[in-house]
Design a protein around this motif. Structure first.
Motif, PDB file in Angstrom:
ATOM      1  N   ASP A 122      28.763  27.153  53.305  1.00  0.00           N
ATOM      2  CA  ASP A 122      28.051  28.232  54.000  1.00  0.00           C
ATOM      3  C   ASP A 122      26.721  27.641  54.453  1.00  0.00           C
ATOM      4  OD1 ASP A 122      26.105  30.430  54.233  1.00  0.00           O
ATOM      5  OD2 ASP A 122      27.578  31.724  53.240  1.00  0.00           O
ATOM      6  N   ALA A 125      23.537  29.577  59.436  1.00  0.00           N
ATOM      7  CA  ALA A 125      23.305  31.014  59.284  1.00  0.00           C
ATOM      8  C   ALA A 125      22.025  31.549  59.928  1.00  0.00           C
ATOM      9  CB  ALA A 125      23.333  31.388  57.794  1.00  0.00           C
ATOM     10  N   PRO A 126      21.823  31.297  61.219  1.00  0.00           N
ATOM     11  CA  PRO A 126      20.644  31.876  61.870  1.00  0.00           C
ATOM     12  C   PRO A 126      20.788  33.389  62.009  1.00  0.00           C
ATOM     13  CG  PRO A 126      22.060  30.855  63.511  1.00  0.00           C
ATOM     14  CD  PRO A 126      22.664  30.546  62.166  1.00  0.00           C
ATOM     15  N   ASN A 127      19.688  34.005  62.337  1.00  0.00           N
ATOM     16  CA  ASN A 127      19.714  35.448  62.547  1.00  0.00           C
ATOM     17  C   ASN A 127      19.740  35.741  64.035  1.00  0.00           C
ATOM     18  OD1 ASN A 127      19.625  35.910  59.774  1.00  0.00           O
ATOM     19  ND2 ASN A 127      17.391  35.641  59.763  1.00  0.00           N
ATOM     20  N   HIS A 136      16.630  27.700  58.605  1.00  0.00           N
ATOM     21  CA  HIS A 136      17.903  27.419  59.274  1.00  0.00           C
ATOM     22  C   HIS A 136      18.022  25.951  59.661  1.00  0.00           C
ATOM     23  CE1 HIS A 136      16.827  31.699  60.242  1.00  0.00           C
ATOM     24  NE2 HIS A 136      17.851  31.793  59.402  1.00  0.00           N
ATOM     25  N   HIS A 162      27.259  31.934  58.401  1.00  0.00           N
ATOM     26  CA  HIS A 162      27.117  33.342  57.990  1.00  0.00           C
ATOM     27  C   HIS A 162      25.959  33.982  58.765  1.00  0.00           C
ATOM     28  CE1 HIS A 162      28.017  36.614  55.210  1.00  0.00           C
ATOM     29  NE2 HIS A 162      26.729  36.749  54.936  1.00  0.00           N
ATOM     30  N   GLY A 164      23.275  36.151  60.581  1.00  0.00           N
ATOM     31  CA  GLY A 164      22.593  37.418  60.287  1.00  0.00           C
ATOM     32  C   GLY A 164      22.694  38.307  61.514  1.00  0.00           C
ATOM     33  N   TYR A 311      22.413  43.339  52.602  1.00  0.00           N
ATOM     34  CA  TYR A 311      22.727  41.907  52.677  1.00  0.00           C
ATOM     35  C   TYR A 311      23.654  41.532  51.513  1.00  0.00           C
ATOM     36  CZ  TYR A 311      21.264  36.886  52.856  1.00  0.00           C
ATOM     37  OH  TYR A 311      21.200  35.520  52.939  1.00  0.00           O
ATOM     38  N   ASP A 315      27.407  40.012  51.411  1.00  0.00           N
ATOM     39  CA  ASP A 315      27.668  38.722  50.768  1.00  0.00           C
ATOM     40  C   ASP A 315      28.788  38.839  49.735  1.00  0.00           C
ATOM     41  OD1 ASP A 315      26.625  36.260  51.517  1.00  0.00           O
ATOM     42  OD2 ASP A 315      24.599  36.776  50.844  1.00  0.00           O
ATOM     43  N   TYR A 333      26.695  27.122  48.954  1.00  0.00           N
ATOM     44  CA  TYR A 333      25.734  27.832  49.795  1.00  0.00           C
ATOM     45  C   TYR A 333      24.536  26.931  50.043  1.00  0.00           C
ATOM     46  CZ  TYR A 333      28.264  32.156  48.837  1.00  0.00           C
ATOM     47  OH  TYR A 333      29.228  33.126  48.754  1.00  0.00           O
ATOM     48  N   VAL A 335      21.257  27.179  51.263  1.00  0.00           N
ATOM     49  CA  VAL A 335      20.305  28.251  51.581  1.00  0.00           C
ATOM     50  C   VAL A 335      18.967  27.919  50.909  1.00  0.00           C
ATOM     51  CG1 VAL A 335      19.914  30.752  51.464  1.00  0.00           C
ATOM     52  CG2 VAL A 335      22.252  29.891  51.578  1.00  0.00           C
ATOM     53  N   GLN A 339      15.955  32.255  48.314  1.00  0.00           N
ATOM     54  CA  GLN A 339      17.092  33.158  48.086  1.00  0.00           C
ATOM     55  C   GLN A 339      17.835  32.847  46.781  1.00  0.00           C
ATOM     56  OE1 GLN A 339      19.501  34.283  51.461  1.00  0.00           O
ATOM     57  NE2 GLN A 339      17.824  33.901  52.887  1.00  0.00           N
ATOM     58  N   HIS A 342      18.732  36.039  44.837  1.00  0.00           N
ATOM     59  CA  HIS A 342      19.809  36.737  45.535  1.00  0.00           C
ATOM     60  C   HIS A 342      21.164  36.110  45.194  1.00  0.00           C
ATOM     61  CE1 HIS A 342      22.189  38.497  48.795  1.00  0.00           C
ATOM     62  NE2 HIS A 342      22.570  37.276  49.109  1.00  0.00           N
TER      63      HIS A 342
HETATM   64  N1  ARG Z   1      20.899  34.646  57.610  1.00  0.00           N
HETATM   65  C1  ARG Z   1      20.292  34.406  56.336  1.00  0.00           C
HETATM   66  C2  ARG Z   1      18.804  34.158  56.536  1.00  0.00           C
HETATM   67  O1  ARG Z   1      18.378  33.798  57.602  1.00  0.00           O
HETATM   68  C3  ARG Z   1      20.898  33.254  55.595  1.00  0.00           C
HETATM   69  C4  ARG Z   1      22.312  33.464  55.140  1.00  0.00           C
HETATM   70  C5  ARG Z   1      22.716  32.544  54.042  1.00  0.00           C
HETATM   71  N2  ARG Z   1      24.075  32.729  53.616  1.00  0.00           N
HETATM   72  C6  ARG Z   1      24.512  33.715  52.853  1.00  0.00           C
HETATM   73  N3  ARG Z   1      25.814  33.799  52.586  1.00  0.00           N
HETATM   74  N4  ARG Z   1      23.706  34.638  52.391  1.00  0.00           N
HETATM   75  O2  ARG Z   1      18.042  34.318  55.605  1.00  0.00           O
END
Ligand code: ARG
Length: 575
Positions: A122, A125-127, A136, A162, A164, A311, A315, A333, A335, A339, A342
């Motif tokens: 994973d 994962a940009p938003n 990211h 993944h 956002g 969120y 997940d 992951y 990340v 996080q 989380h």
């Molecule tokens: N989009 C999220 C962010 O910008 C990161 C996602 C990471 N992956 C996950 N499965 N939560 O913070």
């Protein structure tokens, strides 16, 4: 492929066991310190204890009776105190390693260790409707390196982006676009405009409840699948992904799937129900679904009192989907460290619900990026860096390095080299140390032609290529000759270094640590430097030695290119 050092280890183990004195489970081998003239050692302590002997006595006894396989990779064995030391057979090492590398080319060090196993990574994962920021950037770079490493080990690797792309804030995004119109720019600039529209909308809504209400309405329409809302949202997704794709292409990033958070919306009600049924969560008086007292972790929500999901809820559904869809052996992951909580909550929740019993759930956490003044990048400080701009900046700086080093290159090649060097500098800066550590954007260091930088490694590779080109031109013979001539200490050290890549690859995967590969690349380039200083190649004493050294140079280029490739860094032929 039977790699030299794997075979050497196997031969040593078998030879010890064949003495009949030490059972297999007591054969633990170690790598001697650099000062000791041995390549593998058997410390006799444990085995001696079970036999009631003094360790040096057992070591001596083994040394006297051990049989070395004919034509094997063991050159010599010797008892030194409590250790039984083994040395590689120099000539056979040379032949074996170089044959391995030349046979495998770009796949050198590939293995079947992971055959039949699946790993989901994973990453990135940009938003949606935002630029990719440091979190990211690091996730994209580290994630892709891990994907490359696991693939090289034979795992089936599934990369999942993944995105956002869901949540309450999309009501504001859509309302803001409706209010100000779609941005006309493209790439990161368009996303910057969307971010600005979003900020203006939030500011305006703070003293205009109608705007607030309007955004909520858009959010509701989106959730209910209203076609206009859905189309506008899709437009945002496409815009963001087009911008992301430009960066991915430059970074050599390819992600198999981009399900994104929105994909899980239809599964959420069922997931929440499952958590309730399992007794892991409960519904409070206000109607919110709460998870409490899960392994002493702080309380968290799966559903708000207004029915909205989070969120975390998405997940949770994501894990379950991945388990069913891919039957993975592990999910990794990539990340940022912020996080961590989380993900700890997520993993605990999933396990408490009885899922993922034999599946590894791992968080590869990474630190932040500091600017050259040692300040963390942040929007508030105004020193934030975004991916596209970062790459452009790096390439512009690399261009002047190229201009300095190789003014004679044709323009098109200068452009290509600057791109490889600039992007390589950014990628390597992220991968050369433990992901947990913070990294600094220090261009001097990142683009230095000496020291631990991508530029230095690329330069070493280009130097190998240049030697091979010149060998081609001077008519005195190309690679070939007698490989068993490569017994000079500098040649042997370089050969052993090249031979290590397969085990380094395994270690990198085991530790989720691309820096292990980076370290190997750096050590390889340095050993090559020593070799090049001490052993003339084109002017070697004999044609046979020249040919053999050229094979060594070609293999070094090949292996370095492979190491850099695993990290996602290109190695130009000329610089
Ligand atoms: N989009 C999220 C962010 O910008 C990161 C996602 C990471 N992956 C996950 N499965 N939560 O913070």
């Amino acid at each position: 492929m039977d790699y030299a050092l794997d075979r050497f280890t196997r031969e040593v183990t078998a030879a010890i066991v064949a003495t009949g004195r030490v059972p297999l489970d007591l054969v633990e081998l170690t790598t001697p310190k650099a000062a000791i003239a041995a390549d593998l050692a058997f410390p006799a302590f444990k085995a001696a204890k079970t036999l009631g002997l003094a360790p040096p006595q057992l070591a001596a006894e083994l040394a006297a009776t051990i049989q070395l396989p004919a034509d094997g990779l063991i050159g010599a064995v010797e008892a030194v105190g409590p250790f039984l030391n083994f040395r590689l057979h120099a000539e056979r090492l040379a032949t074996h390693v170089l044959t391995n590398i030349m046979a495998q080319g770009d796949d050198y060090a590939a293995q079947q260790l992971g055959a039949g196993k699946t790993v989901v990574v994973d990453y990135s994962a940009p938003n949606i409707a935002k630029r990719m920021h440091v979190g990211h950037i690091r996730s994209t770079i580290i994630g892709q390196a891990l994907v490359n490493i696991y693939r090289a080990l034979g795992y089936r690797v599934i990369g999942d982006n993944h995105l956002g792309d869901w949540g309450k804030q999309f009501g504001v995004v859509l309302a803001a676009v409706e209010r100000e119109g779609k941005p006309t720019a493209e790439g990161e600039t368009a996303l910057e405009q969307l971010e600005a529209q979003y900020a203006r909308y939030v500011a305006a809504a703070s003293d205009d409840p109608e705007l607030d209400e309007h955004a909520r309405h858009w959010s509701l329409r989106l959730e209910q699948g209203d076609s206009e809302a859905r189309a506008l949202w899709q437009w945002c997704v496409d815009l963001t992904m087009t911008a992301a794709q430009r960066n991915y292409d430059r970074l050599g990033v390819k992600i198999d799937h981009a399900y994104g958070e929105s994909f899980y919306e239809p599964m959420l009600a069922d997931m929440i129900q499952q958590a309730l049924d399992a007794g892991v969560a409960f519904r409070d008086e206000g109607g919110a679904v709460v998870v409490e007292h899960l392994q002493k972790l702080p309380t968290f929500l799966l559903q708000r009192s207004d029915g909205g999901t989070l969120y975390m809820t998405r997940d949770m559904a994501t894990v379950v989907f991945r388990l069913q869809e891919f039957q993975p052996h592990a999910i990794i992951y990539v990340v940022g460290e912020p996080q961590s909580l989380h993900l700890r909550q997520l993993f605990a929740l999933i396990r408490a619900m009885g899922y993922a019993k034999d599946v590894g759930l791992t968080h590869v956490a990474f630190g932040t990026i500091f600017d050259a003044k040692g300040q963390p990048l942040s929007t508030r400080r105004g020193n934030m860096v975004y991916l596209e701009a970062l790459l452009d900046d790096a390439v512009a700086r690399a261009r002047s390095v190229v201009e300095q080093k190789s003014p004679e290159l044709p323009e098109a090649e200068k452009l290509a080299v600057a791109e490889a060097v600039g992007v390589g500098a950014v990628v390597y800066n992220d991968l050369y140390q433990d992901p947990k550590r913070n990294i600094t954007l220090d261009w001097e260091r990142m683009l230095a032609t000496e020291g631990n930088s991508a530029t230095y490694l690329q330069y070493s590779h280009a130097r190998c290529s240049s030697i091979l080109r010149r060998a081609n031109e001077d008519g005195a013979g190309g690679p070939g000759g007698d490989l068993t001539l490569l017994i000079h200490p500098a040649e042997q050290r370089l050969l052993k270094q090249l031979a290590r890549l397969p085990e380094v690859l395994r270690e990198g995967a085991e530790r989720y640590a691309p820096f292990v590969i980076a370290d190997w690349c750096y050590a390889t380039a340095r050993e090559f430097g020593v070799f090049f200083e001490q052993c003339p190649v084109l002017k070697a004493e004999s044609p046979a030695l020249r040919g053999a050294r050229l094979v060594l140079v070609a293999a070094t280029a090949n292996a370095l290119r492979r190491g850099l490739g695993l990290l996602g860094i290109r190695a130009p032929e000329r610089m």
